[in-house]
Design a protein around this motif. Structure first.
Motif, short mmCIF file in Angstrom:
data_model
loop_
_atom_site.label_atom_id
_atom_site.label_comp_id
_atom_site.label_asym_id
_atom_site.label_seq_id
_atom_site.Cartn_x
_atom_site.Cartn_y
_atom_site.Cartn_z
N SER A 1 0.50 -1.56 -0.16
CA SER A 1 -0.34 -0.16 0.08
C SER A 1 0.84 1.37 -0.36
CB SER A 1 -0.58 0.14 1.59
OG SER A 1 -1.69 -1.20 1.20
N SER A 2 -0.02 2.80 -0.50
CA SER A 2 1.05 3.72 -0.29
C SER A 2 1.73 3.91 1.11
CB SER A 2 0.00 4.44 -1.22
OG SER A 2 0.92 6.25 -1.25
N GLY A 3 2.55 4.59 1.02
CA GLY A 3 2.71 5.08 2.04
C GLY A 3 3.68 3.95 3.50
N TYR A 4 3.00 2.83 3.20
CA TYR A 4 3.43 1.61 4.26
C TYR A 4 4.21 0.33 3.15
CZ TYR A 4 -0.39 2.62 6.79
OH TYR A 4 -1.46 3.27 7.98
N GLU A 5 5.11 -0.32 4.01
CA GLU A 5 6.20 -1.57 3.69
C GLU A 5 5.35 -2.40 4.42
OE1 GLU A 5 9.92 -0.52 4.14
OE2 GLU A 5 9.99 0.36 2.73
N GLY A 6 5.19 -3.69 3.37
CA GLY A 6 4.34 -4.79 4.39
C GLY A 6 3.57 -5.71 3.36
N TYR A 7 3.30 -6.82 3.90
CA TYR A 7 2.56 -8.04 2.78
C TYR A 7 1.16 -8.69 3.91
CZ TYR A 7 4.87 -11.42 5.68
OH TYR A 7 5.62 -12.16 7.09
N TYR A 8 0.39 -9.22 3.19
CA TYR A 8 -0.59 -9.64 3.18
C TYR A 8 -1.24 -10.90 2.88
CZ TYR A 8 -4.49 -7.89 0.54
OH TYR A 8 -5.14 -7.30 -0.18
N PHE A 9 -1.67 -12.43 3.47
CA PHE A 9 -2.26 -12.88 2.49
C PHE A 9 -2.83 -14.11 2.93
CE2 PHE A 9 1.36 -14.66 5.24
CZ PHE A 9 1.07 -16.20 5.79
N SER A 10 -4.30 -14.22 2.73
CA SER A 10 -5.02 -14.49 3.70
C SER A 10 -6.46 -15.30 2.80
CB SER A 10 -5.47 -13.23 3.90
OG SER A 10 -6.54 -12.24 2.89
N SER A 11 -7.13 -15.93 3.26
CA SER A 11 -8.16 -16.37 2.70
C SER A 11 -9.46 -15.95 2.18
CB SER A 11 -9.13 -17.66 3.52
OG SER A 11 -8.64 -17.16 4.49
N ILE A 12 -10.10 -16.14 1.49
CA ILE A 12 -11.57 -15.47 0.79
C ILE A 12 -12.45 -16.72 1.79
CG2 ILE A 12 -12.93 -14.30 -0.82
CD1 ILE A 12 -10.83 -14.22 -2.69
N SER A 13 -13.08 -16.18 2.68
CA SER A 13 -13.92 -16.69 3.43
C SER A 13 -13.80 -18.43 3.38
CB SER A 13 -15.21 -16.45 2.80
OG SER A 13 -15.89 -15.04 2.92
N SER A 14 -13.33 -19.04 2.48
CA SER A 14 -12.58 -20.61 3.08
C SER A 14 -11.54 -20.75 3.94
CB SER A 14 -12.41 -20.91 1.81
OG SER A 14 -11.96 -22.42 1.75
N PRO A 15 -11.89 -21.54 5.11
CA PRO A 15 -10.99 -21.70 5.56
C PRO A 15 -9.82 -22.36 5.49
CG PRO A 15 -13.31 -23.20 6.32
CD PRO A 15 -12.89 -22.45 5.31
N TYR A 16 -10.04 -23.61 4.30
CA TYR A 16 -9.13 -24.60 3.84
C TYR A 16 -8.26 -24.02 2.23
CZ TYR A 16 -12.09 -27.48 6.93
OH TYR A 16 -12.94 -28.43 7.95
N LEU A 17 -6.91 -24.30 3.08
CA LEU A 17 -5.99 -24.10 1.51
C LEU A 17 -5.75 -25.66 0.90
CD1 LEU A 17 -4.13 -22.27 0.08
CD2 LEU A 17 -2.53 -22.98 1.18
N LEU A 18 -5.62 -25.82 1.85
CA LEU A 18 -5.05 -27.06 1.31
C LEU A 18 -6.52 -28.99 1.74
CD1 LEU A 18 -3.16 -29.36 -0.53
CD2 LEU A 18 -2.29 -29.30 0.98
N THR A 19 -6.83 -30.03 1.05
CA THR A 19 -8.08 -30.33 2.07
C THR A 19 -7.59 -31.98 1.59
OG1 THR A 19 -9.45 -28.54 1.86
CG2 THR A 19 -10.02 -31.12 2.39
N TYR A 20 -7.66 -32.54 2.43
CA TYR A 20 -7.00 -34.30 1.47
C TYR A 20 -8.56 -35.21 1.97
CZ TYR A 20 -6.65 -39.19 1.49
OH TYR A 20 -5.85 -40.97 2.07
N ARG A 21 -8.68 -35.87 0.80
CA ARG A 21 -10.22 -36.19 1.23
C ARG A 21 -10.25 -37.96 0.96
NH1 ARG A 21 -15.28 -32.62 0.82
NH2 ARG A 21 -13.53 -31.04 -0.04
N ARG A 22 -11.01 -39.12 1.23
CA ARG A 22 -10.83 -40.54 1.24
C ARG A 22 -12.34 -40.68 0.97
NH1 ARG A 22 -7.77 -45.41 0.30
NH2 ARG A 22 -8.62 -46.53 0.68
N TYR A 23 -12.50 -41.18 0.09
CA TYR A 23 -13.79 -42.12 -1.19
C TYR A 23 -14.10 -42.89 -0.18
CZ TYR A 23 -14.18 -37.52 -3.54
OH TYR A 23 -13.92 -36.35 -4.52
N ILE A 24 -15.59 -43.43 0.74
CA ILE A 24 -16.17 -44.54 0.34
C ILE A 24 -17.07 -44.49 0.39
CG2 ILE A 24 -16.58 -45.65 2.57
CD1 ILE A 24 -14.49 -44.17 4.50
#
Length: 238
Positions: free
Chosen positions: A57-80
């Motif tokens: 952002s202007s006047g700032y030095e930094g970074y951010y990373f965040s999720s868009i509502s979803s709580p998971y970035l990576l998920t493992y599934r096992r089908y039954i």
């Protein structure tokens, strides 16, 4: 003029014929499409969150990373059968610093971690489309710090805040899944989050020559949130 009209009609007729043949071939292809159900494991990556990039952002030095509502970035599934059992995690956070004229320094940090485990049930809508629903047990940890140091006429003004929130609850959801390949699919979902959060915050303030003030507060809250189906998730069966 009549010849031009006749030629245009002939071209349009040919285009319609090709379009009908293409649609017919696509329908036949979809009718013969089969999901590779012999593969019972699946990895799911939230592509929407992955595509988020660092922002300065202007006047700032930094970074951010965040999720868009979803709580998971990576998920493992096992089908039954028509069900799956899954577990996943997500991370988010930010770090922003601001220095102005060597007299004002502001630093803020935030970190968010989520972990969950749950199940989903699938119903076939067509050869390529599935409707699914289920629920997760979700755990969440959030931490934040904020520090503001200012100097005016050789007097120090100091503000420091630190917070920590632990949460737990359930997350019922419903979504749709589309297979682009027998082993690869895309999905999106809507969800409701019912969470009980326990928070603790600490703060320190100093104004000029006044003595430093320290305070601590704790709170328990029940929160309700929701997710609209904006996230695109890439699934690969193996």
């Amino acid at each position: 003029m009549k010849k031009i009209v006749l030629i245009a009609l002939a071209v349009l007729s040919i285009q319609c014929t090709f379009a009908q043949k293409k649609n017919k071939k696509q329908k036949i292809k979809d009718q013969h499409f089969q999901v590779d159900t012999s593969k019972l494991n699946e990895l799911e990556l939230d592509v929407t969150n992955l595509l988020k990039v660092a922002v300065v952002s202007s006047g700032y030095e930094g970074y951010y990373f965040s999720s868009i509502s979803s709580p998971y970035l990576l998920t493992y599934r096992r089908y039954i059968g028509n069900f799956d059992i899954h577990t996943g995690f997500g991370i988010g956070g930010s770090k922003i610093s601001n220095v102005r004229n060597d007299t004002i320094t502001r630093d803020s940090k935030n970190f968010d971690f989520s972990y969950g485990i749950g199940f989903a049930h699938y119903t076939n809508i067509s050869n390529r489309f599935n409707l699914f629903y289920g629920s997760d047990v979700l755990f969440n940890l959030e931490t934040s710090t904020y520090e503001n140091v200012s100097y005016y006429s050789d007097e120090k003004y100091y503000d420091y805040r630190k917070g920590k929130t632990l949460g737990g609850g359930v997350r019922p959801f419903v979504g749709v899944q589309f297979y682009v390949h027998p082993k690869i699919s895309l999905s999106t979902e809507a969800a409701l989050r019912l969470m009980f959060d326990k928070s603790k915050s600490e703060s320190k303030q100093q104004s000029g020559t006044d003595p430093e003030e320290i305070s601590t507060t704790t709170s328990n809250e029940f929160n309700i949130g929701y997710t609209i189906p904006l996230n695109i998730k890439l699934r690969v069966r193996f």
